[in-house]
Motif scaffolding. Structure first.
Motif, PDB file in Angstrom:
ATOM      1  N   ARG A 117      19.091 -71.368 -30.816  1.00  0.00           N
ATOM      2  CA  ARG A 117      19.068 -71.129 -29.364  1.00  0.00           C
ATOM      3  C   ARG A 117      20.265 -71.803 -28.690  1.00  0.00           C
ATOM      4  O   ARG A 117      20.800 -71.287 -27.709  1.00  0.00           O
ATOM      5  CB  ARG A 117      17.767 -71.640 -28.768  1.00  0.00           C
ATOM      6  N   ARG A 118      20.666 -72.955 -29.205  1.00  0.00           N
ATOM      7  CA  ARG A 118      21.838 -73.626 -28.645  1.00  0.00           C
ATOM      8  C   ARG A 118      23.080 -72.757 -28.825  1.00  0.00           C
ATOM      9  O   ARG A 118      23.912 -72.634 -27.906  1.00  0.00           O
ATOM     10  CB  ARG A 118      22.020 -74.995 -29.316  1.00  0.00           C
ATOM     11  N   TRP A 119      23.212 -72.146 -29.991  1.00  0.00           N
ATOM     12  CA  TRP A 119      24.337 -71.244 -30.215  1.00  0.00           C
ATOM     13  C   TRP A 119      24.224 -69.987 -29.345  1.00  0.00           C
ATOM     14  O   TRP A 119      25.238 -69.461 -28.871  1.00  0.00           O
ATOM     15  CB  TRP A 119      24.414 -70.855 -31.687  1.00  0.00           C
ATOM     16  N   THR A 120      23.023 -69.524 -29.122  1.00  0.00           N
ATOM     17  CA  THR A 120      22.831 -68.367 -28.243  1.00  0.00           C
ATOM     18  C   THR A 120      23.308 -68.673 -26.834  1.00  0.00           C
ATOM     19  O   THR A 120      24.028 -67.874 -26.207  1.00  0.00           O
ATOM     20  CB  THR A 120      21.351 -67.968 -28.224  1.00  0.00           C
ATOM     21  N   HIS A 121      22.919 -69.835 -26.313  1.00  0.00           N
ATOM     22  CA  HIS A 121      23.376 -70.226 -24.976  1.00  0.00           C
ATOM     23  C   HIS A 121      24.891 -70.414 -24.949  1.00  0.00           C
ATOM     24  O   HIS A 121      25.537 -70.103 -23.935  1.00  0.00           O
ATOM     25  CB  HIS A 121      22.676 -71.510 -24.550  1.00  0.00           C
ATOM     26  N   TYR A 122      25.443 -70.896 -26.050  1.00  0.00           N
ATOM     27  CA  TYR A 122      26.892 -71.063 -26.117  1.00  0.00           C
ATOM     28  C   TYR A 122      27.600 -69.710 -26.019  1.00  0.00           C
ATOM     29  O   TYR A 122      28.560 -69.551 -25.248  1.00  0.00           O
ATOM     30  CB  TYR A 122      27.265 -71.769 -27.419  1.00  0.00           C
ATOM     31  N   PHE A 123      27.141 -68.726 -26.791  1.00  0.00           N
ATOM     32  CA  PHE A 123      27.774 -67.404 -26.767  1.00  0.00           C
ATOM     33  C   PHE A 123      27.637 -66.752 -25.393  1.00  0.00           C
ATOM     34  O   PHE A 123      28.595 -66.166 -24.870  1.00  0.00           O
ATOM     35  CB  PHE A 123      27.145 -66.502 -27.835  1.00  0.00           C
ATOM     36  N   VAL A 124      26.456 -66.854 -24.797  1.00  0.00           N
ATOM     37  CA  VAL A 124      26.242 -66.243 -23.483  1.00  0.00           C
ATOM     38  C   VAL A 124      27.112 -66.920 -22.431  1.00  0.00           C
ATOM     39  O   VAL A 124      27.714 -66.244 -21.568  1.00  0.00           O
ATOM     40  CB  VAL A 124      24.750 -66.321 -23.101  1.00  0.00           C
ATOM     41  N   SER A 125      27.221 -68.260 -22.475  1.00  0.00           N
ATOM     42  CA  SER A 125      28.041 -68.960 -21.485  1.00  0.00           C
ATOM     43  C   SER A 125      29.514 -68.610 -21.634  1.00  0.00           C
ATOM     44  O   SER A 125      30.241 -68.515 -20.637  1.00  0.00           O
ATOM     45  CB  SER A 125      27.839 -70.469 -21.623  1.00  0.00           C
ATOM     46  N   ARG A 126      29.968 -68.415 -22.864  1.00  0.00           N
ATOM     47  CA  ARG A 126      31.374 -68.055 -23.069  1.00  0.00           C
ATOM     48  C   ARG A 126      31.656 -66.633 -22.602  1.00  0.00           C
ATOM     49  O   ARG A 126      32.746 -66.342 -22.085  1.00  0.00           O
ATOM     50  CB  ARG A 126      31.745 -68.191 -24.551  1.00  0.00           C
ATOM     51  N   LEU A 127      30.709 -65.742 -22.744  1.00  0.00           N
ATOM     52  CA  LEU A 127      30.925 -64.348 -22.387  1.00  0.00           C
ATOM     53  C   LEU A 127      30.701 -64.066 -20.909  1.00  0.00           C
ATOM     54  O   LEU A 127      31.260 -63.106 -20.366  1.00  0.00           O
ATOM     55  CB  LEU A 127      30.014 -63.444 -23.215  1.00  0.00           C
ATOM     56  N   THR A 128      29.892 -64.875 -20.252  1.00  0.00           N
ATOM     57  CA  THR A 128      29.532 -64.592 -18.857  1.00  0.00           C
ATOM     58  C   THR A 128      29.905 -65.707 -17.895  1.00  0.00           C
ATOM     59  O   THR A 128      29.780 -65.526 -16.684  1.00  0.00           O
ATOM     60  CB  THR A 128      28.018 -64.332 -18.740  1.00  0.00           C
ATOM     61  N   GLY A 129      30.324 -66.887 -18.399  1.00  0.00           N
ATOM     62  CA  GLY A 129      30.613 -68.004 -17.512  1.00  0.00           C
ATOM     63  C   GLY A 129      31.927 -67.837 -16.767  1.00  0.00           C
ATOM     64  O   GLY A 129      32.908 -67.295 -17.293  1.00  0.00           O
ATOM     65  N   GLN A 130      31.939 -68.314 -15.542  1.00  0.00           N
ATOM     66  CA  GLN A 130      33.136 -68.219 -14.709  1.00  0.00           C
ATOM     67  C   GLN A 130      34.275 -69.080 -15.257  1.00  0.00           C
ATOM     68  O   GLN A 130      35.445 -68.707 -15.190  1.00  0.00           O
ATOM     69  CB  GLN A 130      32.795 -68.650 -13.288  1.00  0.00           C
ATOM     70  N   ALA A 131      33.914 -70.232 -15.850  1.00  0.00           N
ATOM     71  CA  ALA A 131      34.953 -71.143 -16.338  1.00  0.00           C
ATOM     72  C   ALA A 131      35.729 -70.566 -17.518  1.00  0.00           C
ATOM     73  O   ALA A 131      36.859 -70.986 -17.784  1.00  0.00           O
ATOM     74  CB  ALA A 131      34.326 -72.479 -16.737  1.00  0.00           C
ATOM     75  N   HIS A 132      35.142 -69.597 -18.227  1.00  0.00           N
ATOM     76  CA  HIS A 132      35.787 -69.050 -19.424  1.00  0.00           C
ATOM     77  C   HIS A 132      36.232 -67.604 -19.228  1.00  0.00           C
ATOM     78  O   HIS A 132      36.604 -66.935 -20.195  1.00  0.00           O
ATOM     79  CB  HIS A 132      34.830 -69.133 -20.610  1.00  0.00           C
ATOM     80  N   ALA A 133      36.170 -67.109 -18.008  1.00  0.00           N
ATOM     81  CA  ALA A 133      36.496 -65.702 -17.768  1.00  0.00           C
ATOM     82  C   ALA A 133      37.957 -65.391 -18.125  1.00  0.00           C
ATOM     83  O   ALA A 133      38.247 -64.366 -18.753  1.00  0.00           O
ATOM     84  CB  ALA A 133      36.212 -65.341 -16.305  1.00  0.00           C
ATOM     85  N   SER A 134      38.874 -66.282 -17.749  1.00  0.00           N
ATOM     86  CA  SER A 134      40.296 -66.026 -18.027  1.00  0.00           C
ATOM     87  C   SER A 134      40.575 -66.020 -19.526  1.00  0.00           C
ATOM     88  O   SER A 134      41.289 -65.151 -20.042  1.00  0.00           O
ATOM     89  CB  SER A 134      41.161 -67.084 -17.341  1.00  0.00           C
ATOM     90  N   ALA A 135      40.006 -66.975 -20.265  1.00  0.00           N
ATOM     91  CA  ALA A 135      40.224 -67.038 -21.710  1.00  0.00           C
ATOM     92  C   ALA A 135      39.617 -65.824 -22.405  1.00  0.00           C
ATOM     93  O   ALA A 135      40.192 -65.296 -23.368  1.00  0.00           O
ATOM     94  CB  ALA A 135      39.634 -68.325 -22.266  1.00  0.00           C
TER      95      ALA A 135
END
Length: 285
Positions: free
Chosen positions: A219-237
């Motif tokens: 679940r920790r990895w699931t939250h990591y993948f979702v945050s990277r794909l949808t988070g504002q802080a990682h949108a540019s990358a």
């Protein structure tokens, strides 16, 4: 033979250890809730006791009402005073149950808010005292993943679910007592079905807990993948490097694992509950 006996002893020790751990955790949670707001806890316990006896009281009222109607139709009762009395008692029991459920919900919501303040402050204070090395430890990261899953709500849910179990046990006891008074032979058919049914539910609950407890890292990895794909802080990358196909593949692999693991629990639950429900219905009917 010796290997089988040692295996059985290990399983008994494992079950005993789990039971002691559950008991210790339950006592700790109750002590924390008591320290947070004892009056809300007392209110929930009181409402549990009140609500647990209402089904039996309603069953007695319905029985008295049916007997009174039968007496009026047979001409054994000249007035409807007894009928009005049982109707009034039925109305009173229904009102108490309705208002009691509303009060119980209100107390549960209040307790959840108080626990949210208390536990969130405790977690933040504890995290502030830890060294940086702890945050790099995978085991600590799994622990923090659990702590971030709305811990206060889980504490409150433990209390309300425990009280709900107590309510159900008291209701079953009171209704069974009424059935025994009406028909003593019901116990001879009920006990052989109830004991294996409770054992099946206990084993099913253990399997669910073990399955969910083993999913923490995933679940920790699931939250990591979702945050990277949808988070504002990682949108540019994400736009620049385009890791979408790889992260999406990893995410859906984990989600399919969750689905398949849950399906392994759904089927035994459906089959076992259906197996016990079939003989239970004729007994109560």
């Amino acid at each position: 033979m010796n290997n089988q006996q040692s295996t059985g002893n290990e399983q008994q020790l494992t079950v005993g250890k789990k039971m002691r751990q559950v008991w210790a955790n339950g006592r700790w949670i109750v002590r924390l809730v008591w320290q947070t707001d004892r009056w809300l806890l007392w209110g929930l316990v009181g409402m549990t006791l009140v609500l647990s006896i209402l089904p039996a009281a309603l069953a007695v009222v319905v029985r008295g009402l049916v007997n009174e109607v039968a007496a009026v139709l047979a001409g054994e009762s000249e007035t409807a005073a007894g009928l009005l009395l049982w109707l009034g008692l039925g109305l009173a029991v229904t009102l108490v149950e309705t208002v009691g459920n509303l009060i119980n919900r209100y107390l549960g919501q209040r307790l959840n808010d108080e626990l949210n303040l208390r536990i969130t402050g405790d977690i933040l204070a504890h995290a502030a005292r830890l060294d940086v090395a702890y945050f790099e430890n995978p085991r600590f990261q799994d622990m923090m993943e659990r702590a971030q899953q709305n811990t206060a709500q889980r504490f409150s849910r433990f209390v309300t679910n425990s009280l709900a179990v107590l309510t159900n046990l008291l209701q079953v006891f009171s209704l069974t007592l009424i059935l025994v008074v009406i028909e003593p032979l019901v116990m001879a058919a009920l006990v052989p079905l109830a004991v294996p049914y409770f054992w099946f539910q206990w084993r099913l609950a253990q399997a669910r807990f073990a399955k969910e407890d083993g999913r923490v890292t995933q679940r920790r990895w699931t939250h990591y993948f979702v945050s990277r794909l949808t988070g504002q802080a990682h949108a540019s990358a994400v736009k620049l490097l385009n890791p979408w196909p790889l992260l999406r593949q990893k995410l859906f692999e984990l989600m399919r694992q969750f689905r398949d693991q849950s399906r392994q629990l759904y089927r035994p639950a459906l089959g076992g509950n259906s197996l016990f429900a079939v003989p239970f219905v004729p007994v109560f009917f």
